[in-house]
Motif scaffolding. Structure first.
Motif, mmCIF file in Angstrom:
data_model
loop_
_atom_site.group_PDB
_atom_site.id
_atom_site.type_symbol
_atom_site.label_atom_id
_atom_site.label_comp_id
_atom_site.label_asym_id
_atom_site.label_seq_id
_atom_site.Cartn_x
_atom_site.Cartn_y
_atom_site.Cartn_z
ATOM 1 N N PRO A 40 1.827 9.215 -13.545
ATOM 2 C CA PRO A 40 0.751 8.587 -13.956
ATOM 3 C C PRO A 40 -0.403 8.175 -12.816
ATOM 4 O O PRO A 40 -1.588 8.270 -12.725
ATOM 5 N N ALA A 41 0.275 7.665 -11.726
ATOM 6 C CA ALA A 41 -0.569 7.291 -10.507
ATOM 7 C C ALA A 41 -1.353 8.324 -9.644
ATOM 8 O O ALA A 41 -2.315 8.311 -9.308
ATOM 9 N N HIS A 60 2.888 -0.799 -11.926
ATOM 10 C CA HIS A 60 3.748 -2.181 -11.923
ATOM 11 C C HIS A 60 2.471 -3.247 -11.384
ATOM 12 O O HIS A 60 2.942 -4.462 -11.351
ATOM 13 N N GLY A 61 1.596 -2.489 -10.909
ATOM 14 C CA GLY A 61 0.316 -3.856 -10.504
ATOM 15 C C GLY A 61 0.481 -4.246 -9.267
ATOM 16 O O GLY A 61 -0.477 -4.999 -8.916
ATOM 17 N N MET A 78 0.898 -1.190 0.026
ATOM 18 C CA MET A 78 -0.147 -0.049 -0.079
ATOM 19 C C MET A 78 0.930 1.336 -0.184
ATOM 20 O O MET A 78 1.723 1.443 0.656
ATOM 21 N N ILE A 79 0.524 2.182 -0.668
ATOM 22 C CA ILE A 79 1.180 3.423 -0.753
ATOM 23 C C ILE A 79 0.213 4.570 -0.470
ATOM 24 O O ILE A 79 -0.848 4.664 -1.101
ATOM 25 N N VAL A 80 0.746 5.483 0.230
ATOM 26 C CA VAL A 80 -0.057 6.572 0.646
ATOM 27 C C VAL A 80 0.254 8.061 0.093
ATOM 28 O O VAL A 80 1.686 8.100 0.255
#
Length: 133
Positions: A112-113, A71-72, A1-3
């Motif tokens: 992009p994210a 990268h999914g 998880m990235i915040v």
């Protein structure tokens, strides 16, 4: 998880220019990073803001939807945030910082994210108060 933190002040959001890796250097993002095992998302975001910007923040509501990273393997979740104690962000890990109004959001090239979050952010910048939790 990235915040990530959409730090809002006076109707503007803080954008941070990546300094590395080379393929994304110069692109813009919201500050933040990985949630460590056993760490709450909001605690991770508070820690990342101290590490990357030397600021203390109060975390508010989510902004936008979950964004699957290129990268999914991870998902990005962005939260509204506000600076505490008149802290001033410092570019400790970024090449530049900019405060962007709603009209200026398209003046930088977002990672992009982070790009899908920008649209969800526009209405929040019209109201200078951060959303309540």
């Amino acid at each position: 998880m990235i915040v990530g933190a959409a730090i809002i002040r006076d109707g503007r959001v803080l954008a941070c220019a990546r300094s590395a890796p080379p393929e994304v250097a110069g692109m813009w993002e919201f500050p933040g990073g990985k949630v460590e095992p056993g760490e709450a998302e909001t605690d991770a975001l508070v820690r990342e803001c101290v590490e990357e910007l030397a600021v203390r923040v109060e975390i508010g509501d989510r902004v936008g939807r979950n964004v699957r990273m290129a990268h999914g393997r991870s998902v990005l979740k962005v939260y509204a945030a506000r600076l505490l104690h008149d802290d001033q962000p410092q570019a400790l890990e970024h090449s530049a910082l900019r405060w962007l109004s709603a009209d200026e959001l398209d003046s930088v090239t977002w990672l992009p994210a982070d790009a899908p979050i920008v649209a969800a952010l526009r209405p929040l910048l019209a109201d200078p108060r951060p959303p309540a939790r």
